[in-house]
Motif scaffolding. Structure first.
Motif, PDB file in Angstrom:
ATOM      1  N   GLU A 156       0.828  -1.200   0.000  1.00  0.00           N
ATOM      2  CA  GLU A 156       0.000   0.000   0.000  1.00  0.00           C
ATOM      3  C   GLU A 156       0.867   1.256   0.000  1.00  0.00           C
ATOM      4  O   GLU A 156       0.661   2.201   0.770  1.00  0.00           O
ATOM      5  CB  GLU A 156      -0.958   0.005   1.194  1.00  0.00           C
ATOM      6  N   THR A 157       1.850   1.266  -0.895  1.00  0.00           N
ATOM      7  CA  THR A 157       2.748   2.399  -1.065  1.00  0.00           C
ATOM      8  C   THR A 157       2.621   2.933  -2.491  1.00  0.00           C
ATOM      9  O   THR A 157       1.995   2.315  -3.355  1.00  0.00           O
ATOM     10  CB  THR A 157       4.205   1.992  -0.795  1.00  0.00           C
ATOM     11  N   LYS A 158       3.234   4.100  -2.735  1.00  0.00           N
ATOM     12  CA  LYS A 158       3.290   4.703  -4.075  1.00  0.00           C
ATOM     13  C   LYS A 158       4.740   5.066  -4.364  1.00  0.00           C
ATOM     14  O   LYS A 158       5.307   5.929  -3.688  1.00  0.00           O
ATOM     15  CB  LYS A 158       2.395   5.937  -4.157  1.00  0.00           C
ATOM     16  N   SER A 159       5.308   4.428  -5.374  1.00  0.00           N
ATOM     17  CA  SER A 159       6.744   4.568  -5.640  1.00  0.00           C
ATOM     18  C   SER A 159       6.998   4.936  -7.104  1.00  0.00           C
ATOM     19  O   SER A 159       6.098   4.918  -7.938  1.00  0.00           O
ATOM     20  CB  SER A 159       7.473   3.264  -5.305  1.00  0.00           C
ATOM     21  N   PHE A 160       8.241   5.259  -7.403  1.00  0.00           N
ATOM     22  CA  PHE A 160       8.693   5.413  -8.784  1.00  0.00           C
ATOM     23  C   PHE A 160      10.127   4.907  -8.883  1.00  0.00           C
ATOM     24  O   PHE A 160      10.860   4.849  -7.882  1.00  0.00           O
ATOM     25  CB  PHE A 160       8.588   6.859  -9.270  1.00  0.00           C
ATOM     26  N   GLU A 161      10.505   4.526 -10.099  1.00  0.00           N
ATOM     27  CA  GLU A 161      11.878   4.082 -10.358  1.00  0.00           C
ATOM     28  C   GLU A 161      12.706   5.243 -10.884  1.00  0.00           C
ATOM     29  O   GLU A 161      12.212   6.082 -11.635  1.00  0.00           O
ATOM     30  CB  GLU A 161      11.892   2.946 -11.384  1.00  0.00           C
ATOM     31  N   MET A 162      13.982   5.229 -10.514  1.00  0.00           N
ATOM     32  CA  MET A 162      14.870   6.323 -10.897  1.00  0.00           C
ATOM     33  C   MET A 162      16.226   5.757 -11.296  1.00  0.00           C
ATOM     34  O   MET A 162      16.855   5.010 -10.545  1.00  0.00           O
ATOM     35  CB  MET A 162      15.022   7.288  -9.718  1.00  0.00           C
ATOM     36  N   ARG A 163      16.647   6.096 -12.504  1.00  0.00           N
ATOM     37  CA  ARG A 163      18.020   5.840 -12.957  1.00  0.00           C
ATOM     38  C   ARG A 163      18.610   7.177 -13.363  1.00  0.00           C
ATOM     39  O   ARG A 163      17.940   7.987 -14.012  1.00  0.00           O
ATOM     40  CB  ARG A 163      18.051   4.858 -14.128  1.00  0.00           C
ATOM     41  N   SER A 164      19.849   7.427 -13.023  1.00  0.00           N
ATOM     42  CA  SER A 164      20.487   8.717 -13.289  1.00  0.00           C
ATOM     43  C   SER A 164      21.609   8.536 -14.299  1.00  0.00           C
ATOM     44  O   SER A 164      22.267   7.484 -14.351  1.00  0.00           O
ATOM     45  CB  SER A 164      21.036   9.319 -11.995  1.00  0.00           C
ATOM     46  N   LEU A 165      21.833   9.588 -15.100  1.00  0.00           N
ATOM     47  CA  LEU A 165      22.802   9.512 -16.193  1.00  0.00           C
ATOM     48  C   LEU A 165      23.528  10.846 -16.307  1.00  0.00           C
ATOM     49  O   LEU A 165      22.893  11.904 -16.354  1.00  0.00           O
ATOM     50  CB  LEU A 165      22.072   9.196 -17.503  1.00  0.00           C
ATOM     51  N   ASN A 166      24.858  10.810 -16.361  1.00  0.00           N
ATOM     52  CA  ASN A 166      25.657  12.040 -16.489  1.00  0.00           C
ATOM     53  C   ASN A 166      26.098  12.229 -17.940  1.00  0.00           C
ATOM     54  O   ASN A 166      26.984  11.524 -18.425  1.00  0.00           O
ATOM     55  CB  ASN A 166      26.883  11.981 -15.579  1.00  0.00           C
ATOM     56  N   LEU A 167      25.487  13.219 -18.617  1.00  0.00           N
ATOM     57  CA  LEU A 167      25.862  13.550 -19.995  1.00  0.00           C
ATOM     58  C   LEU A 167      26.557  14.908 -20.080  1.00  0.00           C
ATOM     59  O   LEU A 167      26.764  15.419 -21.181  1.00  0.00           O
ATOM     60  CB  LEU A 167      24.616  13.553 -20.887  1.00  0.00           C
ATOM     61  N   SER A 168      26.929  15.474 -18.939  1.00  0.00           N
ATOM     62  CA  SER A 168      27.594  16.778 -18.955  1.00  0.00           C
ATOM     63  C   SER A 168      28.987  16.660 -19.550  1.00  0.00           C
ATOM     64  O   SER A 168      29.746  15.741 -19.222  1.00  0.00           O
ATOM     65  CB  SER A 168      27.693  17.344 -17.534  1.00  0.00           C
ATOM     66  N   GLN A 169      29.321  17.607 -20.431  1.00  0.00           N
ATOM     67  CA  GLN A 169      30.679  17.669 -20.966  1.00  0.00           C
ATOM     68  C   GLN A 169      31.542  18.655 -20.186  1.00  0.00           C
ATOM     69  O   GLN A 169      32.739  18.766 -20.431  1.00  0.00           O
ATOM     70  CB  GLN A 169      30.621  18.049 -22.449  1.00  0.00           C
TER      71      GLN A 169
END
Length: 458
Positions: free
Chosen positions: A139-152
């Protein structure tokens, strides 16, 4: 036979195929394309399978394609850019990629469009179903998160978060990211977040506004360079959502200045009180200053004669600046011989294949002007590169893929073309791609027509 289908249509067709004939069921994967190339403009993508080409969609920079469900196979991704009024497209990239069974292939066009690379990441979409199942059980509310570094600009960054509007001192580290690194999956509770980014030394370089994450979805948080200044942006997207652009709330603003009045000589410019030191000194007429950086907020501008702080010619004009604003301020003399100003956006949005040319009208004698970029193949009446009815103190932009033009400025006729006449005309000018320009049309007592054209690189 390989096919490319979109989203729910693909799933429905796959289910029908499986129900109708188990032997014909074909393994398929998923494909999403993200255009992270800052100067690519709009690109057209296609998947090539042997002799068959599947034309998919157009994707503007910093946006994503729909999610596709192709058959499992090896392909080539063709990325084209179509210039305005040019028949043949430019090939930006053509690189192989693989679609694997029940896996999402995230393909990213990255870097300068003329030296771009195609990044490929494989994501297991089944984790989202597992998370939704766990949410139902708990009985929870979640989301998935993946992070990506594209900074030059920043080869290594730390991504942090705090709940609601808490400060950085209360933030928690999500992940540390090296260049082009996609993080492991993190499951987080839905809600209001503030995100922070630190550099390799741990210094805070980015802070988002409050971000509401309200859906059971699997997001990629792509960190990239902003086109304005040395700032960062987080592009948040999923295979079913649009791209949400989260800009930094602590980014500074930038200002540049143009002085068009030839009667007063060089000037000094002050941000705030003229009792302090000038921010720009000895700005000559018909010249554009270097950018200066200031914090966002309301600032006042004043002009004095160069080296003479007591001789104020323009006083306490208010300019409001938001974080990451980049603006030009043009000073001109009105018909009452008073110094006035025009403030408009500085165009840092570059294209590797076109130029954006901004026409600024400082001609008070005419109610409006027409601007034409004329190449060797077209006349004034034929050229597609034109802007008409640009009013005094206003500006308009023209995008062009051509390189060499004459700039022709006419009045805007009030009735028919017989009332139209040339105010100013340049020699042939060579415009460089990946560069934007200002064309300032202004009074000039030394010119036979009474007007002149000043072309400046932005």
């Amino acid at each position: 036979m390989n096919t490319f289908k979109i989203g729910a249509i693909a799933l429905a067709m796959t289910m029908l195929t499986a129900c109708g004939d188990d032997e014909k069921e074909v393994a398929f994967g998923e494909l999403t394309f993200y255009n992270a190339s800052h100067n690519s403009g709009v690109v057209e993508i296609a998947a090539i399978d042997g002799d068959t080409q599947y034309n998919l969609t157009k994707v503007d920079k910093f946006n994503t394609s729909p999610n596709y469900y192709p058959d499992v196979s090896d392909y080539e991704l063709l990325v084209n850019h179509q210039q305005p009024f040019v028949d043949e497209p430019i090939v930006v990239s053509q690189q192989p990629f693989t679609v694997s069974d029940n896996m999402l292939s995230l393909l990213i066009l990255n870097g300068d469009a003329k030296q771009s690379e195609l990044l490929s990441y494989s994501i297991d979409p089944k984790s989202l179903s597992d998370m939704i199942s766990d949410d139902k059980k708990n009985e929870t509310k979640s989301f998935e998160m993946r992070s990506l570094n594209l900074s030059q600009t920043y080869q290594s960054v730390g991504l942090h978060y705090s709940f609601d509007n808490s400060s950085f001192s209360q933030a928690q580290l999500v992940t540390q990211l090296d260049d082009k690194q996609l993080s492991e999956l993190v499951v987080m509770a839905q809600g209001l977040y503030t995100f922070f980014i630190t550099d390799e030394q741990g210094q805070l370089i980015y802070q988002s506004d409050q971000v509401a994450v309200e859906y059971q979805d699997s997001y990629v948080f792509a960190i990239r360079d902003d086109v304005n200044g040395e700032n960062l942006v987080i592009d948040r997207f999923s295979k079913t959502s649009p791209v949400y652009h989260h800009y930094s709330t602590i980014a500074p603003a930038e200002l540049r200045f143009y002085q068009s009045d030839n009667t007063i000589g060089n000037v000094d410019l002050y941000l705030g009180d003229v009792d302090g030191e000038p921010s720009i000194t000895d700005l000559a007429a018909d010249s554009l200053s270097q950018s200066i950086t200031t914090m966002a907020g309301d600032i006042t501008l004043s002009l004095t004669l160069s080296g003479k702080a007591q001789e104020v010619v323009f006083d306490n004009s208010l300019v409001s600046l938001a974080p990451r604003d980049a603006k030009n301020v043009l000073f001109y003399q009105d018909e009452d011989e008073m110094i006035r100003s025009i403030v408009f956006e500085d165009n840092n949005d570059l294209s590797a294949y076109e130029s954006t040319i901004t026409i600024v009208n400082l001609t008070q004698q005419e109610h409006a002007i027409n601007a034409y970029l004329v190449d060797e193949n077209n006349s004034v009446s034929e050229t597609p590169f034109n802007k008409e009815n640009v009013a005094f103190s206003q500006y308009a932009a023209i995008d062009s893929a051509q390189q060499k033009f004459e700039v022709v400025i006419t009045n805007t006729p009030t009735s028919d073309a017989s009332d139209q006449f040339v105010l100013a005309q340049s020699s042939v000018i060579e415009f460089s791609e990946n560069t934007n320009y200002l064309i300032i049309v202004e009074p000039d007592a030394t010119a036979s027509s009474g007007f002149s054209i000043n072309v400046i690189k932005q």
